[in-house]
Motif scaffolding. Structure first.
Motif, PDB file in Angstrom:
ATOM      1  N   VAL A 232      10.592 -14.326  -3.345  1.00  0.00           N
ATOM      2  CA  VAL A 232      10.451 -13.162  -4.212  1.00  0.00           C
ATOM      3  C   VAL A 232       9.256 -13.516  -5.547  1.00  0.00           C
ATOM      4  CG1 VAL A 232      11.711 -11.798  -6.396  1.00  0.00           C
ATOM      5  CG2 VAL A 232      12.364 -12.237  -4.166  1.00  0.00           C
ATOM      6  N   ALA A 233       9.602 -14.811  -6.422  1.00  0.00           N
ATOM      7  CA  ALA A 233       8.838 -15.251  -7.337  1.00  0.00           C
ATOM      8  C   ALA A 233       7.380 -15.417  -7.239  1.00  0.00           C
ATOM      9  CB  ALA A 233       9.658 -16.491  -8.125  1.00  0.00           C
ATOM     10  N   ALA A 234       6.854 -16.331  -6.100  1.00  0.00           N
ATOM     11  CA  ALA A 234       5.865 -16.116  -5.866  1.00  0.00           C
ATOM     12  C   ALA A 234       4.892 -14.572  -4.709  1.00  0.00           C
ATOM     13  CB  ALA A 234       5.584 -16.904  -4.253  1.00  0.00           C
ATOM     14  N   ILE A 235       5.697 -14.097  -5.277  1.00  0.00           N
ATOM     15  CA  ILE A 235       5.203 -12.256  -4.586  1.00  0.00           C
ATOM     16  C   ILE A 235       4.980 -11.572  -5.981  1.00  0.00           C
ATOM     17  CG2 ILE A 235       6.083 -10.186  -3.613  1.00  0.00           C
ATOM     18  CD1 ILE A 235       6.973 -11.731  -1.033  1.00  0.00           C
ATOM     19  N   ARG A 236       6.130 -12.046  -6.753  1.00  0.00           N
ATOM     20  CA  ARG A 236       5.461 -11.387  -8.299  1.00  0.00           C
ATOM     21  C   ARG A 236       4.549 -11.903  -9.142  1.00  0.00           C
ATOM     22  NH1 ARG A 236       8.191  -6.739  -9.373  1.00  0.00           N
ATOM     23  NH2 ARG A 236       9.440  -6.736  -7.426  1.00  0.00           N
ATOM     24  N   ASP A 237       4.170 -13.255  -8.539  1.00  0.00           N
ATOM     25  CA  ASP A 237       3.355 -14.547  -9.931  1.00  0.00           C
ATOM     26  C   ASP A 237       1.688 -13.436  -8.568  1.00  0.00           C
ATOM     27  OD1 ASP A 237       4.053 -15.829 -10.895  1.00  0.00           O
ATOM     28  OD2 ASP A 237       4.432 -17.847  -9.699  1.00  0.00           O
ATOM     29  N   ALA A 238       2.585 -12.921  -7.460  1.00  0.00           N
ATOM     30  CA  ALA A 238       0.657 -12.994  -6.850  1.00  0.00           C
ATOM     31  C   ALA A 238       0.099 -11.299  -7.228  1.00  0.00           C
ATOM     32  CB  ALA A 238       0.890 -13.136  -5.655  1.00  0.00           C
ATOM     33  N   THR A 239       1.266 -10.802  -7.971  1.00  0.00           N
ATOM     34  CA  THR A 239       0.521  -9.411  -7.875  1.00  0.00           C
ATOM     35  C   THR A 239       0.621  -9.149  -9.620  1.00  0.00           C
ATOM     36  OG1 THR A 239       3.262  -8.809  -7.454  1.00  0.00           O
ATOM     37  CG2 THR A 239       1.354  -8.978  -5.885  1.00  0.00           C
ATOM     38  N   SER A 240       0.664 -10.415  -9.971  1.00  0.00           N
ATOM     39  CA  SER A 240       1.321  -9.764 -11.929  1.00  0.00           C
ATOM     40  C   SER A 240       2.160  -9.287 -12.464  1.00  0.00           C
ATOM     41  CB  SER A 240      -0.032  -8.473 -12.288  1.00  0.00           C
ATOM     42  OG  SER A 240      -1.144  -8.818 -12.281  1.00  0.00           O
ATOM     43  N   GLY A 241       3.232  -9.250 -11.470  1.00  0.00           N
ATOM     44  CA  GLY A 241       4.327  -9.694 -11.476  1.00  0.00           C
ATOM     45  C   GLY A 241       4.993  -8.207 -11.048  1.00  0.00           C
ATOM     46  N   HIS A 242       4.245  -7.431 -10.651  1.00  0.00           N
ATOM     47  CA  HIS A 242       4.434  -6.024 -10.321  1.00  0.00           C
ATOM     48  C   HIS A 242       5.646  -5.808  -8.647  1.00  0.00           C
ATOM     49  CE1 HIS A 242       2.121  -4.298 -13.482  1.00  0.00           C
ATOM     50  NE2 HIS A 242       0.817  -5.160 -12.864  1.00  0.00           N
ATOM     51  N   GLY A 243       4.643  -6.487  -8.283  1.00  0.00           N
ATOM     52  CA  GLY A 243       5.696  -6.654  -7.196  1.00  0.00           C
ATOM     53  C   GLY A 243       4.530  -6.144  -6.128  1.00  0.00           C
ATOM     54  N   ALA A 244       5.307  -6.063  -4.482  1.00  0.00           N
ATOM     55  CA  ALA A 244       3.969  -5.253  -3.649  1.00  0.00           C
ATOM     56  C   ALA A 244       3.892  -3.868  -3.125  1.00  0.00           C
ATOM     57  CB  ALA A 244       4.317  -6.051  -1.476  1.00  0.00           C
ATOM     58  N   ASP A 245       3.231  -3.298  -3.003  1.00  0.00           N
ATOM     59  CA  ASP A 245       2.813  -1.730  -2.679  1.00  0.00           C
ATOM     60  C   ASP A 245       3.572  -1.108  -2.132  1.00  0.00           C
ATOM     61  OD1 ASP A 245       1.100  -0.857  -5.239  1.00  0.00           O
ATOM     62  OD2 ASP A 245       0.266  -2.782  -4.389  1.00  0.00           O
ATOM     63  N   VAL A 246       3.697  -2.505  -0.783  1.00  0.00           N
ATOM     64  CA  VAL A 246       3.505  -1.791   0.787  1.00  0.00           C
ATOM     65  C   VAL A 246       4.772  -3.285   1.045  1.00  0.00           C
ATOM     66  CG1 VAL A 246       3.587  -1.313   3.084  1.00  0.00           C
ATOM     67  CG2 VAL A 246       2.695   0.077   1.174  1.00  0.00           C
ATOM     68  N   VAL A 247       5.569  -2.831   1.808  1.00  0.00           N
ATOM     69  CA  VAL A 247       6.722  -4.220   2.539  1.00  0.00           C
ATOM     70  C   VAL A 247       7.181  -3.741   3.659  1.00  0.00           C
ATOM     71  CG1 VAL A 247       8.557  -6.470   2.170  1.00  0.00           C
ATOM     72  CG2 VAL A 247       7.109  -5.249   0.178  1.00  0.00           C
ATOM     73  N   ILE A 248       6.904  -4.680   4.561  1.00  0.00           N
ATOM     74  CA  ILE A 248       7.187  -4.146   5.916  1.00  0.00           C
ATOM     75  C   ILE A 248       7.365  -4.931   6.516  1.00  0.00           C
ATOM     76  CG2 ILE A 248       6.724  -3.862   8.133  1.00  0.00           C
ATOM     77  CD1 ILE A 248       3.447  -2.801   7.205  1.00  0.00           C
ATOM     78  N   ASP A 249       9.296  -5.017   6.410  1.00  0.00           N
ATOM     79  CA  ASP A 249      10.156  -6.175   7.509  1.00  0.00           C
ATOM     80  C   ASP A 249      10.025  -6.222   9.106  1.00  0.00           C
ATOM     81  OD1 ASP A 249      12.016  -7.666   7.947  1.00  0.00           O
ATOM     82  OD2 ASP A 249      13.784  -6.855   6.238  1.00  0.00           O
ATOM     83  N   MET A 250       9.278  -6.833   9.687  1.00  0.00           N
ATOM     84  CA  MET A 250       9.567  -7.324  11.177  1.00  0.00           C
ATOM     85  C   MET A 250      10.679  -7.852  11.868  1.00  0.00           C
ATOM     86  SD  MET A 250       6.312  -5.567  11.734  1.00  0.00           S
ATOM     87  CE  MET A 250       4.679  -5.537  11.198  1.00  0.00           C
ATOM     88  N   VAL A 251      11.523  -8.042  11.098  1.00  0.00           N
ATOM     89  CA  VAL A 251      13.582  -8.690  11.338  1.00  0.00           C
ATOM     90  C   VAL A 251      14.234  -7.765  10.900  1.00  0.00           C
ATOM     91  CG1 VAL A 251      14.787 -10.726  10.763  1.00  0.00           C
ATOM     92  CG2 VAL A 251      12.146 -10.902  10.487  1.00  0.00           C
TER      93      VAL A 251
END
Ligand code: NAD
Ligand code: ZN
Length: 348
Positions: A232-251
Motif C-alpha cells: 500500500v505504501a509503495a502504491i501511495r509513493d508512486a502516486t504522490s500519496g493519492h492512491g490509484a485511479d483504478v484498481v482491478i483485483d484479479m484475485v
C-alpha cells in the motif's frame, strides 16, 4: 471424441470418451484449436457446491475457445467449414435488450437462454474436447488474419474480461493516472498489456510470485510489487500519496480486496474480477470518498471484436503454454500450485 468432463462438484475433471456433437438448426460444431485453462475451472472443481450456481455437472470444461468451423446446422449462413473462429463464451436468449447489445453474460431472460448465466464449459459442454457444439452461430467471430486459434482462445476470457474491466474505467485512465492490477496470472498479465495498449496510465502490477512480477514487467508494467505489508505504501509513493485511479483485483480474496480498498484514490474505481470469495466491508469512512466498487463478469461481443483486433495488430499477446488434452489436468495442477505463468491453452 475425447472430452475433459466435470462429473460432479468437488471433484477433478476426467478425460473420457463422449459422443461427437451434431449441430441443430442455427447451431455450429467447431473443431477445437485451443481451449484456455481458466482459474474459474479450478473454482468449479474445488470450491463450488450444489446450489452455488444456477447449473451443475456433468459437462465438458473449457469456456475460452477458438477453432475451425466443422459442421453447420440448418439455416446457418455466413460461415464456411474450415474457417477459423473464436467463441463468445456467454450464451443468452439472444432477444432481450442485453443480448441484443452483445452482452449475453447479462441476459435478462435466462429461461429462454440455453443455460442461465452460462455457456459452453459453464453448465453446457465446452471446448476441452476434440469438437464443441456452439449453441448459436452468432457466438462465433471470424478470426482476423494472422491469429491462430491457440493464440486466440485465451483472448475470449483472459483477454476479454480484463478488457471489459479496463474499458468501463477508461475515463479515469487519462495521462497522469495510475492503474493497479492485483494478480498477474492468466487474466492479469493480459490486463497489463491492455492498459499499456489503450491508455497512458502508469501501470502497477502486484503479485505474490516474483516470476509473475517479472512477466508483468515484460508486459510493460511501470512497477511490479510483491504483495506484502509494504505494498500500500509503495502504491501511495508512486502516486504522490493519492492512491490509484483504478484498481482491478484479479484475485478477490479478503487480503487483496483490503489492499485494493487501501490503494484506491478518491473518485477512483475498485473493480472486482477474481472469484476467491473474499469480502470488502463498505461503510462511509471505510473507502476514500466517492470510490466506486464494482464487480465485472466477462465482456460483450463488440468488446471481443476489439480485443481480437488488438491481438491481430500485435498490441497485446498473451503468454501461452500449450498442453495436449491428455495433459489438461497437469495444466490445472500447475495453475493451482502457482507453477504456471500466463495462460495454459489445451490444444487437442
Ligand atoms: P491465475 O491463477 O492464472 O492467476 C492468479 C494470479 O493471482 C497468480 O499470478 C497468483 O500468483 C496471483 N495471486 C494469488 N494470490 C494473490 C495475492 N494474495 N496477492 C496478489 N496476487 C495473488 O488465475 P486467472 O485465470 O487469471 O483468474 C483470476 C481470477 O479471476 C480467478 O478467481 C477466476 O475465477 C476469475 N475470473 C473471473 C472472471 C470474471 O468475469 N469476473 C473471468 C475469468 C476469471
Ligand atoms: Zn474464465
Amino acid at each position: 471424441m475425447r472430452a475433459l468432463r466435470l462429473m460432479a462438484w468437488k471433484s477433478e475433471a476426467e478425460l473420457t470418451e463422449a459422443p461427437a456433437p451434431t449441430p441443430g438448426p442455427g447451431q455450429v460444431v467447431i473443431k477445437i484449436g485451443g481451449a484456455g485453462a481458466c482459474h474459474s475451472d479450478l473454482h468449479l472443481m474445488h470450491d463450488f457446491t450444489a446450489g452455488s450456481l444456477p447449473w451443475s455437472p456433468p459437462f465438458t470444461l473449457g469456456h475460452e475457445n477458438a477453432g475451425w468451423v466443422h459442421e453447420l446446422g440448418v439455416g446457418v449462413t455466413g460461415l464456411e467449414v474450415g474457417q477459423p473462429v473464436a467463441v463468445m463464451g456467454a450464451w443468452g436468449c439472444g432477444v432481450c435488450q442485453r443480448c441484443r447489445l452483445g452482452i449475453d453474460a447479462y441476459c435478462e431472460d435466462p429461461d429462454r437462454a440455453p443455460i442461465p448465466s452460462g455457456g459452453g464449459g459453464l453448465g453446457l459442454d465446452g471446448g476441452m474436447a476434440d469438437l464443441m457444439l456452439v449453441d448459436n452461430a452468432r457466438h462465433l467471430i471470424a478470426l482476423p488474419e494472422g491469429l491462430t486459434p491457440a493464440q486466440a482462445a485465451p483472448l475470449t476470457d483472459a483477454g476479454l474480461t480484463p478488457y471489459h474491466a479496463v474499458r468501463r474505467s477508461l475515463p479515469k485512465l487519462m495521462p497522469g493516472s495510475t492503474a493497479v492490477i492485483i494478480g498477474v496470472g492468466g487474466l492479469g498479465h493480459v490486463g497489463v498489456q491492455i492498459l499499456k495498449a489503450v491508455t497512458a496510465a502508469q501501470v502497477i502490477a502486484v503479485d505474490t510470485r516474483q516470476e509473475a512480477l517479472d512477466l508483468a514487467t515484460g508486459c510493460g508494467a511501470d512497477q511490479a510489487l510483491l504483495a506484502d505489508d509494504s505494498t500500500v505504501a509503495a502504491i501511495r509513493d508512486a502516486t504522490s500519496g493519492h492512491g490509484a485511479d483504478v484498481v482491478i483485483d484479479m484475485v478477490g480474496s479478503d487480503e487483496t480486496l483490503a489492499l485494493a480498498g487501501q490503494s484506491v484514490r478518491t473518485l477512483g474505481d475498485l473493480t472486482l474480477v477474481g472469484i476467491a470469495g473474499g469480502t470488502l466491508p463498505v461503510s462511509f469512512f471505510s473507502l476514500p470518498y466517492e470510490a466506486s466498487v464494482q464487480s465485472t463478469y466477462w465482456g460483450s461481443r463488440p468488446e471481443l471484436i476489439e480485443v481480437l483486433d488488438l491481438a491481430a495488430r500485435g498490441l497485446i499477446a498473451p503468454k501461452v503454454t500449450t498442453f495436449g488434452l491428455d495433459q489438461a489436468m497437469e495444466a490445472y495442477r500447475r495453475m493451482r500450485a502457482g507453477e504456471l505463468l500466463g495462460r495454459a491453452v489445451i490444444v487437442p
